[in-house]
Design a protein around this motif. Structure first.
Motif, PDB file in Angstrom:
ATOM      1  N   ASP A 162       6.050   5.884   0.663  1.00 49.35           N
ATOM      2  CA  ASP A 162       6.442   4.724  -0.127  1.00 49.35           C
ATOM      3  C   ASP A 162       7.832   4.247   0.301  1.00 49.35           C
ATOM      4  N   SER A 163       8.211   4.586   1.526  1.00 49.18           N
ATOM      5  CA  SER A 163       9.523   4.164   2.028  1.00 49.18           C
ATOM      6  C   SER A 163       9.512   2.670   2.336  1.00 49.18           C
ATOM      7  N   ARG A 164      10.691   2.141   2.554  1.00 53.15           N
ATOM      8  CA  ARG A 164      10.817   0.719   2.891  1.00 53.15           C
ATOM      9  C   ARG A 164      10.046   0.386   4.163  1.00 53.15           C
ATOM     10  N   MET A 165      10.134   1.272   5.183  1.00 54.68           N
ATOM     11  CA  MET A 165       9.441   1.021   6.443  1.00 54.68           C
ATOM     12  C   MET A 165       7.928   1.223   6.316  1.00 54.68           C
ATOM     13  N   ALA A 166       7.511   2.202   5.516  1.00 55.68           N
ATOM     14  CA  ALA A 166       6.073   2.417   5.306  1.00 55.68           C
ATOM     15  C   ALA A 166       5.446   1.190   4.655  1.00 55.68           C
ATOM     16  N   ASN A 167       6.134   0.617   3.679  1.00 54.62           N
ATOM     17  CA  ASN A 167       5.614  -0.570   3.010  1.00 54.62           C
ATOM     18  C   ASN A 167       5.633  -1.786   3.928  1.00 54.62           C
ATOM     19  N   SER A 168       6.645  -1.880   4.773  1.00 52.01           N
ATOM     20  CA  SER A 168       6.742  -3.025   5.676  1.00 52.01           C
ATOM     21  C   SER A 168       5.702  -2.959   6.789  1.00 52.01           C
ATOM     22  N   LEU A 169       5.495  -1.766   7.354  1.00 52.72           N
ATOM     23  CA  LEU A 169       4.592  -1.618   8.502  1.00 52.72           C
ATOM     24  C   LEU A 169       3.130  -1.506   8.098  1.00 52.72           C
ATOM     25  N   GLY A 170       2.855  -1.122   6.852  1.00 55.94           N
ATOM     26  CA  GLY A 170       1.470  -0.980   6.415  1.00 55.94           C
ATOM     27  C   GLY A 170       0.722   0.039   7.254  1.00 55.94           C
ATOM     28  N   ALA A 171      -0.449  -0.338   7.729  1.00 56.34           N
ATOM     29  CA  ALA A 171      -1.260   0.577   8.537  1.00 56.34           C
ATOM     30  C   ALA A 171      -0.566   0.968   9.834  1.00 56.34           C
ATOM     31  N   GLY A 172       0.422   0.184  10.263  1.00 59.05           N
ATOM     32  CA  GLY A 172       1.149   0.476  11.489  1.00 59.05           C
ATOM     33  C   GLY A 172       2.237   1.525  11.343  1.00 59.05           C
ATOM     34  N   PHE A 173       2.465   2.022  10.128  1.00 60.96           N
ATOM     35  CA  PHE A 173       3.439   3.098   9.935  1.00 60.96           C
ATOM     36  C   PHE A 173       2.955   4.330  10.697  1.00 60.96           C
ATOM     37  N   PRO A 174       3.785   4.908  11.588  1.00 59.96           N
ATOM     38  CA  PRO A 174       3.271   5.925  12.520  1.00 59.96           C
ATOM     39  C   PRO A 174       2.828   7.235  11.883  1.00 59.96           C
ATOM     40  N   LYS A 175       3.192   7.499  10.632  1.00 63.86           N
ATOM     41  CA  LYS A 175       2.812   8.762  10.022  1.00 63.86           C
ATOM     42  C   LYS A 175       1.462   8.715   9.303  1.00 63.86           C
ATOM     43  N   TRP A 176       0.788   7.567   9.348  1.00 65.31           N
ATOM     44  CA  TRP A 176      -0.590   7.544   8.843  1.00 65.31           C
ATOM     45  C   TRP A 176      -1.497   8.219   9.863  1.00 65.31           C
ATOM     46  N   ILE A 177      -1.829   9.484   9.603  1.00 68.68           N
ATOM     47  CA  ILE A 177      -2.741  10.267  10.449  1.00 68.68           C
ATOM     48  C   ILE A 177      -3.740  10.877   9.478  1.00 68.68           C
ATOM     49  N   PRO A 178      -4.691  10.100   8.958  1.00 69.06           N
ATOM     50  CA  PRO A 178      -5.406  10.472   7.731  1.00 69.06           C
ATOM     51  C   PRO A 178      -6.307  11.698   7.820  1.00 69.06           C
ATOM     52  N   HIS A 179      -6.654  12.141   9.014  1.00 67.68           N
ATOM     53  CA  HIS A 179      -7.461  13.362   9.104  1.00 67.68           C
ATOM     54  C   HIS A 179      -6.585  14.608   9.061  1.00 67.68           C
ATOM     55  N   SER A 180      -5.295  14.459   9.368  1.00 64.96           N
ATOM     56  CA  SER A 180      -4.365  15.584   9.433  1.00 64.96           C
ATOM     57  C   SER A 180      -3.341  15.508   8.305  1.00 64.96           C
ATOM     58  N   HIS A 181      -2.713  14.357   8.146  1.00 67.90           N
ATOM     59  CA  HIS A 181      -1.864  14.099   6.983  1.00 67.90           C
ATOM     60  C   HIS A 181      -2.792  13.632   5.865  1.00 67.90           C
ATOM     61  N   ILE A 182      -3.061  14.495   4.913  1.00 73.16           N
ATOM     62  CA  ILE A 182      -4.087  14.189   3.910  1.00 73.16           C
ATOM     63  C   ILE A 182      -3.533  14.043   2.496  1.00 73.16           C
ATOM     64  N   SER A 183      -2.286  14.450   2.280  1.00 79.65           N
ATOM     65  CA  SER A 183      -1.625  14.300   0.982  1.00 79.65           C
ATOM     66  C   SER A 183      -0.332  13.535   1.207  1.00 79.65           C
ATOM     67  N   HIS A 184      -0.262  12.314   0.697  1.00 77.81           N
ATOM     68  CA  HIS A 184       0.788  11.376   1.077  1.00 77.81           C
ATOM     69  C   HIS A 184       1.741  11.150  -0.095  1.00 77.81           C
ATOM     70  N   PHE A 185       2.948  11.683   0.029  1.00 77.33           N
ATOM     71  CA  PHE A 185       3.889  11.690  -1.077  1.00 77.33           C
ATOM     72  C   PHE A 185       4.871  10.531  -1.031  1.00 77.33           C
ATOM     73  N   SER A 186       5.349  10.182  -2.208  1.00 81.49           N
ATOM     74  CA  SER A 186       6.542   9.369  -2.405  1.00 81.49           C
ATOM     75  C   SER A 186       7.559  10.268  -3.096  1.00 81.49           C
ATOM     76  N   PRO A 187       8.827   9.850  -3.202  1.00 81.91           N
ATOM     77  CA  PRO A 187       9.777  10.673  -3.961  1.00 81.91           C
ATOM     78  C   PRO A 187       9.302  10.944  -5.386  1.00 81.91           C
ATOM     79  N   LEU A 188       8.683   9.947  -6.017  1.00 85.22           N
ATOM     80  CA  LEU A 188       8.220  10.111  -7.393  1.00 85.22           C
ATOM     81  C   LEU A 188       7.091  11.138  -7.488  1.00 85.22           C
ATOM     82  N   THR A 189       6.100  11.050  -6.605  1.00 81.92           N
ATOM     83  CA  THR A 189       4.965  11.968  -6.713  1.00 81.92           C
ATOM     84  C   THR A 189       5.318  13.374  -6.244  1.00 81.92           C
ATOM     85  N   LEU A 190       6.253  13.501  -5.295  1.00 76.20           N
ATOM     86  CA  LEU A 190       6.681  14.847  -4.911  1.00 76.20           C
ATOM     87  C   LEU A 190       7.455  15.488  -6.061  1.00 76.20           C
ATOM     88  N   ARG A 191       8.277  14.704  -6.727  1.00 79.31           N
ATOM     89  CA  ARG A 191       8.990  15.215  -7.905  1.00 79.31           C
ATOM     90  C   ARG A 191       7.986  15.653  -8.976  1.00 79.31           C
TER      91      ARG A 191
END
Length: 310
Positions: A190-219
């Motif tokens: 939920d970072s500024r760059m993740a929201n700006s890049l959308g699907a182009g954010f490089p850390k979207w690796i949905p078969h390997s990165h399967i739990s996607h946190f924001s500061p709020l949800t990690l807290r």
């Protein structure tokens, strides 16, 4: 691995709510957002034993190694800002990879007794045989390490790979001694760059990165354990992501989910290639991080330091 037998997750990993809306429609593995707590997760994943086999038997590459070399320097800097390592004697790093972070710390703290746990056989063997570290090649629960023992337990970029993140945090906490510390670092989806890049954010690796946190949800996940108190947090955005975002904005590029992720292609190529601009990133990223690490929580990478409640 060239094939992937997927199962649908049984509700939200954080709150167990069953209703979720599609957040990014990656083919075969849509990323969804829980309608109750807002947690973002991959709807379809490998079954438990298959996840272990995926990481144990085939995970590791020159690209991963180079990336970990660069990241070890930044993570050690962040760790030093959050924890007084002169007072830490016993440290456990879970998901230690090739071991470059432990080597980085061992070169500066001779009183630090550090052990790693790594599921990937290739990475653990390198850490032990090439770097001379103490890295156990097994799941944490099978490691035979003593519980309630370590002054500091760390998990850098691991929790996003886990299907049951609260269970994972609880397992990590079992190895922290009374009054000791747990540090969790993961991507901020939920970072500024993740929201700006959308699907182009490089850390979207949905078969390997399967739990996607924001500061709020990690807290929320940390607080749900009722065993940890959050002491401090910080975040950081790599310059490469800022450059990518600026380029996309300049060229009017908006990546579609199908453009950036195809499961079959990814499984055939993900352990190939090299870490782009490795020499430049290895030279420059530590200097950048020295300025960019911040207590603001809108960066792409976030660190949460927790203290175990006695």
């Amino acid at each position: 691995m060239t094939s992937f037998n997927l199962i649908e997750r049984d509700g939200c990993p954080l709150c167990s709510f069953h209703d979720a809306s599609v957040f990014i429609a990656f083919p075969k593995i849509p990323v969804v957002r829980c309608c109750q707590c807002g947690f973002i997760y991959s709807r379809n994943i490998l079954a438990g034993k298959e996840i272990e086999a995926y990481y144990e038997n085939g995970f590791g590459s020159r690209r991963h190694m180079q990336g970990q070399i660069v990241n070890s320097k930044i993570n050690s800097m962040a760790l030093e800002r959050l924890v007084d390592l002169q007072k830490i004697r016993k440290m456990l790093d879970v998901g230690t990879g090739y071991g470059f972070l432990l080597r980085e710390l061992a070169s500066r703290y001779d009183k630090l007794n550090a052990v790693g746990v790594e599921l990937s056989r290739q990475e653990a063997e390198f850490a032990n045989n090439d770097l001379g570290l103490n890295v156990i090649n097994s799941p944490l629960g099978d490691s035979d390490l003593t519980k309630d023992f370590f002054d500091l337990v760390t998990a850098f970029e691991v929790i996003e790979h886990t299907p049951y993140p609260i269970k994972f945090i609880l397992e990590l906490t079992e190895f922290v001694n009374s009054g000791g510390y747990l540090l969790i670092m993961t991507d901020n989806f939920d970072s500024r760059m993740a929201n700006s890049l959308g699907a182009g954010f490089p850390k979207w690796i949905p078969h390997s990165h399967i739990s996607h946190f924001s500061p709020l949800t990690l807290r929320k996940a940390i607080e749900k354990t009722k065993k940890l108190e959050i002491v401090e947090s910080m975040s950081y955005t790599p310059w490469e992501v800022l450059l990518r975002n600026a380029y996309y904005k300049l060229r009017g590029i908006k990546k579609e989910p199908s453009e950036v992720f195809d499961l079959t292609t990814t499984l055939c190529t993900e352990m190939q290639g090299t870490y782009k601009l490795f020499a430049i990133r290895n030279l420059f990223n530590r200097l950048w991080a020295r300025k960019a690490l911040s207590r603001k929580m809108d960066g792409d990478l976030m660190y949460f330091l927790c203290k175990k409640i006695a």
